[in-house]
Design an enzyme around this catalytic site. Sequence first.
Site, short mmCIF file in Angstrom:
data_model
loop_
_atom_site.label_atom_id
_atom_site.label_comp_id
_atom_site.label_asym_id
_atom_site.label_seq_id
_atom_site.Cartn_x
_atom_site.Cartn_y
_atom_site.Cartn_z
CG HIS A 98 -9.70 4.54 9.78
ND1 HIS A 98 -10.84 4.19 9.03
CD2 HIS A 98 -10.63 4.59 11.27
CE1 HIS A 98 -11.83 4.20 9.41
NE2 HIS A 98 -11.82 3.96 10.83
CD GLN B 200 -14.47 6.43 6.93
OE1 GLN B 200 -14.88 5.57 7.25
NE2 GLN B 200 -15.15 7.14 6.05
CG ASN B 201 -9.12 8.14 2.28
OD1 ASN B 201 -9.93 7.19 2.74
ND2 ASN B 201 -9.30 9.04 1.74
NE ARG C 139 -3.88 0.17 2.09
CZ ARG C 139 -4.53 0.47 3.22
NH1 ARG C 139 -4.59 -0.33 4.10
NH2 ARG C 139 -5.24 1.40 2.91
CB CYS D 298 11.28 -0.58 19.37
SG CYS D 298 11.20 1.02 20.35
P1 OAD Z 1 -15.10 1.73 0.93
O1 OAD Z 1 -14.72 1.10 0.07
O2 OAD Z 1 -15.89 0.87 1.88
O3 OAD Z 1 -16.31 2.70 0.07
C1 OAD Z 1 -15.66 3.57 -0.97
C2 OAD Z 1 -16.72 4.46 -1.56
O4 OAD Z 1 -16.29 5.22 -2.60
C3 OAD Z 1 -18.05 3.80 -2.07
O5 OAD Z 1 -19.14 4.10 -1.57
C4 OAD Z 1 -17.83 4.16 -3.50
O6 OAD Z 1 -19.28 4.28 -4.12
C5 OAD Z 1 -17.19 5.63 -3.31
N1 OAD Z 1 -16.53 6.20 -4.51
C6 OAD Z 1 -15.92 5.49 -5.49
N2 OAD Z 1 -15.28 6.19 -6.50
C7 OAD Z 1 -15.50 7.42 -6.06
C8 OAD Z 1 -15.28 8.59 -6.65
N3 OAD Z 1 -14.56 8.73 -7.85
N4 OAD Z 1 -15.67 9.88 -5.71
C9 OAD Z 1 -16.34 9.60 -4.71
N5 OAD Z 1 -16.72 8.49 -4.35
C10 OAD Z 1 -16.28 7.49 -4.90
O7 OAD Z 1 -14.23 2.78 1.59
P2 OAD Z 1 -14.42 3.59 3.13
O8 OAD Z 1 -16.02 3.83 3.18
O9 OAD Z 1 -13.39 4.61 3.05
O10 OAD Z 1 -10.63 1.06 7.33
O11 OAD Z 1 -14.02 2.41 4.00
C11 OAD Z 1 -14.15 2.81 5.51
C12 OAD Z 1 -12.98 1.90 6.17
O12 OAD Z 1 -13.12 0.58 5.57
C13 OAD Z 1 -11.55 2.25 5.68
O13 OAD Z 1 -11.03 3.32 6.49
C14 OAD Z 1 -10.63 1.20 5.85
C15 OAD Z 1 -11.82 -0.14 5.61
O14 OAD Z 1 -11.80 -1.16 6.13
C16 OAD Z 1 -9.41 0.53 7.87
O15 OAD Z 1 -8.68 -0.03 7.25
C17 OAD Z 1 -9.51 0.86 9.20
#
Ligand code: OAD
Length: 235
Positions: A114, A96-97, A64, A145
């Site tokens: 996160h 969350q990114n 990543r 460490c």
């Molecule tokens: P998801 O992968 O669950 O959701 C991504 C969202 O982005 C979806 O609803 C898509 O429709 C939307 N999407 C895709 N392309 C897009 C664009 N060009 N513009 C706007 N939106 C777009 O990702 P998150 O909701 O961020 O946590 O996931 C939440 C958490 O789950 C992450 O932070 C991570 C993951 O497990 C950890 O790793 C702790």
Amino acid sequence: MPRLTISPVDRVFVLTGAGISAESGIPTFRDAGGLWRNYRIEEVASPHAWRRDPRLVWDFYSMRRKVASAAKPNPGHFALATLEQALGDRLFLCTQNVDNLHEQGGARRVHHMHGELFKSRCDSCSLPPFADTSLHESPGEIPRCSCGGKIRPHICWFGETPFELEQIFRALDECSLFIAIGTSGSVEPAASFAAHVAGGARTFYVGPEAPANHAMFDECFLGKAGELLPGLFSC
Ligand code: OAD
């Protein structure tokens, strides 16, 4: 094109998710081609995974780091940096990114609930998180460490508590406008932020499809963040 009017007294809370970085080439988690379609969360992103196979965990986060190092901010990130300049501390930008594209796009005060991909910390002592862009890949050693503990990614794994929650909930309680961008609304506690502010703040979502928690939003602006955000805000 939708427009969102921000008044001089509004306090704005923006929550971003993987979707805002999708147009920069960083895969989301749950869309087709998303990371959790190809990896099992519990094998690469949990305290249990770290105890069982830290090598596999570092291989995942090194991969990543490589992908994120090659990515550049897109117009969505730039639009939010411009909004920060206009609103100053009336904007609370929470992501969350774990990438640093908001910062690369010019945002100064980003709250990474996160964690951050380019930081590491010790899994045993209180050494503060430190900048780390290295790839700790197989077959290399797990970094150590000086206390003897293992150096781990500074990431909130499943089963761990997100960072800065006290500050985040204070900002949620103070906001009059809540905007979620590119997040599927399926991971807590972020998925409940809209419900937390609903009634006291106007709530909007930006993304190509309605999220799982869409009922909590006054309106969903359907489209890509990089296309909608640059023209969205009027303040
Ligand atoms: P998801 O992968 O669950 O959701 C991504 C969202 O982005 C979806 O609803 C898509 O429709 C939307 N999407 C895709 N392309 C897009 C664009 N060009 N513009 C706007 N939106 C777009 O990702 P998150 O909701 O961020 O946590 O996931 C939440 C958490 O789950 C992450 O932070 C991570 C993951 O497990 C950890 O790793 C702790």
